[in-house]
Design a protein around this motif. Structure first.
Motif, short mmCIF file in Angstrom:
data_model
loop_
_atom_site.label_atom_id
_atom_site.label_comp_id
_atom_site.label_asym_id
_atom_site.label_seq_id
_atom_site.Cartn_x
_atom_site.Cartn_y
_atom_site.Cartn_z
N THR A 138 34.58 40.13 -86.16
CA THR A 138 33.37 39.41 -85.75
C THR A 138 32.62 38.96 -87.00
O THR A 138 32.61 39.65 -88.01
N GLY A 248 28.91 34.36 -69.60
CA GLY A 248 28.45 35.19 -70.72
C GLY A 248 28.97 34.66 -72.03
O GLY A 248 29.66 33.65 -72.07
N SER A 249 28.61 35.37 -73.10
CA SER A 249 28.94 35.08 -74.50
C SER A 249 27.91 34.19 -75.17
O SER A 249 27.89 34.09 -76.40
N ALA A 250 27.08 33.51 -74.41
CA ALA A 250 26.03 32.64 -74.95
C ALA A 250 25.07 32.36 -73.80
O ALA A 250 25.42 32.60 -72.63
N PRO A 251 23.86 31.86 -74.12
CA PRO A 251 22.90 31.63 -73.03
C PRO A 251 23.37 30.55 -72.05
O PRO A 251 23.81 29.48 -72.48
N GLU A 270 24.90 36.42 -64.69
CA GLU A 270 24.90 36.29 -66.14
C GLU A 270 24.88 37.67 -66.78
O GLU A 270 24.13 38.54 -66.36
N ARG A 271 25.75 37.83 -67.77
CA ARG A 271 25.79 39.12 -68.46
C ARG A 271 25.76 38.89 -69.96
O ARG A 271 26.12 37.84 -70.46
N TYR A 272 25.29 39.92 -70.69
CA TYR A 272 25.07 39.83 -72.13
C TYR A 272 25.79 40.98 -72.83
O TYR A 272 25.82 42.11 -72.31
N THR A 275 30.44 42.07 -79.44
CA THR A 275 31.70 42.73 -79.76
C THR A 275 31.44 44.21 -80.04
O THR A 275 32.20 45.08 -79.60
N GLU A 276 30.35 44.51 -80.75
CA GLU A 276 30.07 45.89 -81.16
C GLU A 276 29.65 46.81 -80.02
O GLU A 276 29.75 48.03 -80.12
N ASP A 354 19.34 40.41 -81.68
CA ASP A 354 18.90 39.43 -80.68
C ASP A 354 17.45 39.72 -80.30
O ASP A 354 17.05 40.88 -80.13
N ILE A 366 17.29 37.09 -72.94
CA ILE A 366 17.59 36.93 -74.37
C ILE A 366 16.89 35.65 -74.83
O ILE A 366 17.12 34.57 -74.26
N ARG A 369 18.65 34.44 -81.34
CA ARG A 369 19.05 35.31 -82.45
C ARG A 369 17.89 35.40 -83.42
O ARG A 369 17.14 34.45 -83.60
N LYS A 376 26.19 30.22 -82.45
CA LYS A 376 27.07 30.41 -81.30
C LYS A 376 27.50 29.04 -80.81
O LYS A 376 26.69 28.27 -80.30
N LYS A 381 31.09 33.10 -82.05
CA LYS A 381 30.08 33.44 -83.06
C LYS A 381 30.62 33.04 -84.43
O LYS A 381 31.73 33.43 -84.80
P1 AMP Z 1 29.92 38.26 -80.34
O1 AMP Z 1 29.55 38.93 -81.58
O2 AMP Z 1 30.85 37.12 -80.52
O3 AMP Z 1 30.40 39.25 -79.41
O4 AMP Z 1 28.61 37.61 -79.77
C1 AMP Z 1 27.51 38.40 -79.40
C2 AMP Z 1 26.29 37.54 -79.31
O5 AMP Z 1 26.45 36.54 -78.30
C3 AMP Z 1 25.06 38.30 -78.92
O6 AMP Z 1 24.48 38.98 -80.00
C4 AMP Z 1 24.18 37.18 -78.36
O7 AMP Z 1 23.52 36.50 -79.42
C5 AMP Z 1 25.18 36.23 -77.73
N1 AMP Z 1 25.28 36.39 -76.28
C6 AMP Z 1 26.25 36.99 -75.56
N2 AMP Z 1 25.99 36.88 -74.24
C7 AMP Z 1 24.83 36.22 -74.12
C8 AMP Z 1 24.02 35.80 -73.01
N3 AMP Z 1 24.37 36.01 -71.74
N4 AMP Z 1 22.86 35.15 -73.29
C9 AMP Z 1 22.49 34.91 -74.55
N5 AMP Z 1 23.21 35.27 -75.63
C10 AMP Z 1 24.37 35.90 -75.42
#
Ligand code: AMP
Ligand code: MCA
Length: 466
Positions: A138, A248-251, A270-272, A275-276, A354, A366, A369, A376, A381
């Motif tokens: 990541t 998910g993965s972004a807004p 929607e889920r947030y 990787t960590e 975040d 959210i 960042r 993103k 990312k």
């Molecule tokens: P990654 O490191 O590729 O796993 O991306 C993680 C980052 O993706 C998070 O720290 C957020 O900034 C963003 N992210 C993931 N899901 C969402 C979501 N549903 N809404 C807004 N941001 C998200």
């Protein structure tokens, strides 16, 4: 639901759920659980004792078999992006300590033992919970991507929390076409199906037409995918028969949420996550799905909101703080980087970076960042620093600053400001695509005479026009 789960990570591949023909289908190629298990265990027998193994994570059935083999052997799997250029690929392979490549990999520059996939084999003993399942790379604000070590225990906990939030069962057919080198496509999208015991259709690419044709009950996508589905109403309306659409993965832009609702009849979940931390927050199949909000902590996860002064921020739906998370889904650390791991935690709490708000009902939104240097794009990312380093390795570039600009399709697009001589924008874009990976390439290159800097000489990215 959790209490009834098998202690195995992937019960479908241990014969605990019987067999299922056409259980997993990747880009049109089907396999049963029994065959997948036999091939994975046979391959696993050739991996035993390795520290980690690399996989060229193309969206193919072979990738799924190779990942299942690593898991069966208790050897950490390192998924390598198939479009990674030599710099990114050699970093991942060297940094991870991968001792072999499992399955096919077209890597002329990599001197690692190749392990062919076996056609048959018998079940190996289940590895312990605390064994690393995956090392996923990541990006951070600066430097090369870091290896995130995810244990089998964290993967199981994360998937069980999502199964509960989404009422995800063996009766579902999961459909998606996301990359197999990130948590979303690989952990949720492949291991999730194998843990829950549902059918999986991976469409190869996440195109609207393929999603429409797959006739699933549960669909995963990043916001870019959902925006593209909405742009093809015929494909979108074909999803009316689904049970649940998950983003998910972004807004997810509110406008895309509303279009999906109008075209498919579904309020997307929607889920947030990260990787960590794996996925930590989600709206629920049986709960409110509010546009722009990512819901509540999943089972086993706790959150807190920390203000600039380090004190707790109010849960009033307005006050912004940094989101911290704790619980059973967290990673074990950044591989070989104890300082970076220590810096990411405050005691048991992982600092997500975040900015978020929490309302009085515990719902999370959210806000963005905290760092401008994390971009993103299409759900990927990308660290501004790694793109700047790649640009600076091109002979015509003297200085470079990379930012994320708003983009209707990708959420953010990568824009590079460069100072140099005889700059050929297309050649620079190609240079980054070939050095790092295709999705890390700038979409725009803007040649400037100088970069805006403060008195300390630091580039003021906030002043760069977007
Ligand atoms: P990654 O490191 O590729 O796993 O991306 C993680 C980052 O993706 C998070 O720290 C957020 O900034 C963003 N992210 C993931 N899901 C969402 C979501 N549903 N809404 C807004 N941001 C998200
Ligand atoms: C373009 N192409 C090139 C170049 N330019 N090839 C070589 N060199 C170039 N310079 C090719 C590409 O290879 C591709 O070809 C085609 O052009 C389109 O590329 P591109 O425009 O970059 O892709 P896109 O169509 O815009 O991709 C959109 C996407 C993608 C499909 C939505 O962004 C995507 O898959 N996103 C998912 C990201 C994701 O899964 N993130 C999860 C991480 P061809 O099509 O022929 O290959 S986040 C995570 O895991 C956390 C935990 C979470 O919350 O989920």
């Amino acid at each position: 639901m959790n209490q009834q789960r098998s202690p195995s990570l992937l019960p479908s591949l241990r014969g605990e759920l019987g067999d299922r023909a056409d259980a997993v289908r990747v880009a049109g190629e089907p396999v049963s659980w029994a065959t997948l298990s036999a091939m994975a265990n046979g391959t696993a027998a050739r991996l035993l004792g390795a520290r980690a193994v690399a996989i060229d994570a193309r969206p193919t059935l072979q990738t799924v078999i190779a990942v299942a083999a690593g898991l069966a052997a208790g050897v950490a799997v390192v998924p390598v992006p198939p479009d990674a250029g030599p710099v990114e690929r050699s970093h991942i392979i060297r940094d991870s300590g991968a001792e072999a490549v499992v399955g096919a990999a077209d890597w002329p520059d990599v001197a690692l033992a190749r392990i062919e996939l076996a056609t048959d084999g018998s079940l190996l003993a289940e590895p312990a919970d605390d064994v690393a399942a995956l090392i996923v790379y990541t990006s951070g604000t600066t430097g090369s991507p870091k290896g995130v070590v995810l244990s089998r225990r964290a993967v199981a906990a994360g998937l069980d929390g999502l199964a509960s939030a989404w009422q995800w069962t063996a009766d579902d057919t999961l459909v998606h076409g996301l990359p197999l080198f990130h948590v979303h496509g690989l952990v949720l999208g492949v291991l999730g199906a194998l843990r829950v015991g549902c059918r999986l259709v991976h469409t190869g690419k996440p195109t609207p037409a393929a999603y429409a044709a797959a006739q699933g009950s549960l669909y995963f996508g990043v916001p870019t995918v959902w925006g593209r589905v909405c742009a093809e109403p015929a494909a979108a309306t074909a999803l009316r028969s689904a049970r649940l659409l998950v983003s998910g993965s972004a807004p997810l832009p509110v406008a895309v949420f509303e279009q999906l609702r109008a075209l498919t009849g579904h309020h997307p979940v929607e889920r947030y996550g990260m990787t960590e931390t794996l996925i930590t927050l989600s709206t629920r199949a049986d709960g409110e799905r509010r546009p722009g909000w990512v819901g509540l902590p999943i089972d086993g996860v706790r959150t807190r909101l920390v203000g600039d002064d380090g004190s707790a921020a109010a849960h009033d739906g307005d006050t912004i703080g940094e989101l911290h998370v704790a619980g059973s889904t967290l990673f074990d650390g950044y591989l070989g980087r104890p300082e970076a791991t220590a810096a990411a935690f405050d005691d048991q709490w992982f600092r997500t970076g975040d900015a978020a708000v929490i309302d009085a009902d515990g719902f999370h939104r959210i806000v963005g960042r905290q760092s401008l240097d994390i971009i993103k794009t299409g759900g990927f990312k990308v660290g501004a620093g790694e793109v700047e380093t790649a640009l600076l390795s091109h002979p015509s570039v003297l200085e470079a600053a990379v930012v994320g600009a708003p983009d209707d399709d990708l959420g953010q697009r990568i824009v590079a400001y460069v100072v140099g001589s005889d700059i050929d924008a297309a050649a620079l874009i190609e240079h980054v695509a070939a050095t790092l990976s295709v999705h890390k390439r700038p979409r725009d290159v803007r040649v400037v005479d100088e970069l805006p800097r403060n008195a300390m000489g630091k580039v003021q990215k906030g002043l760069l026009g977007r």
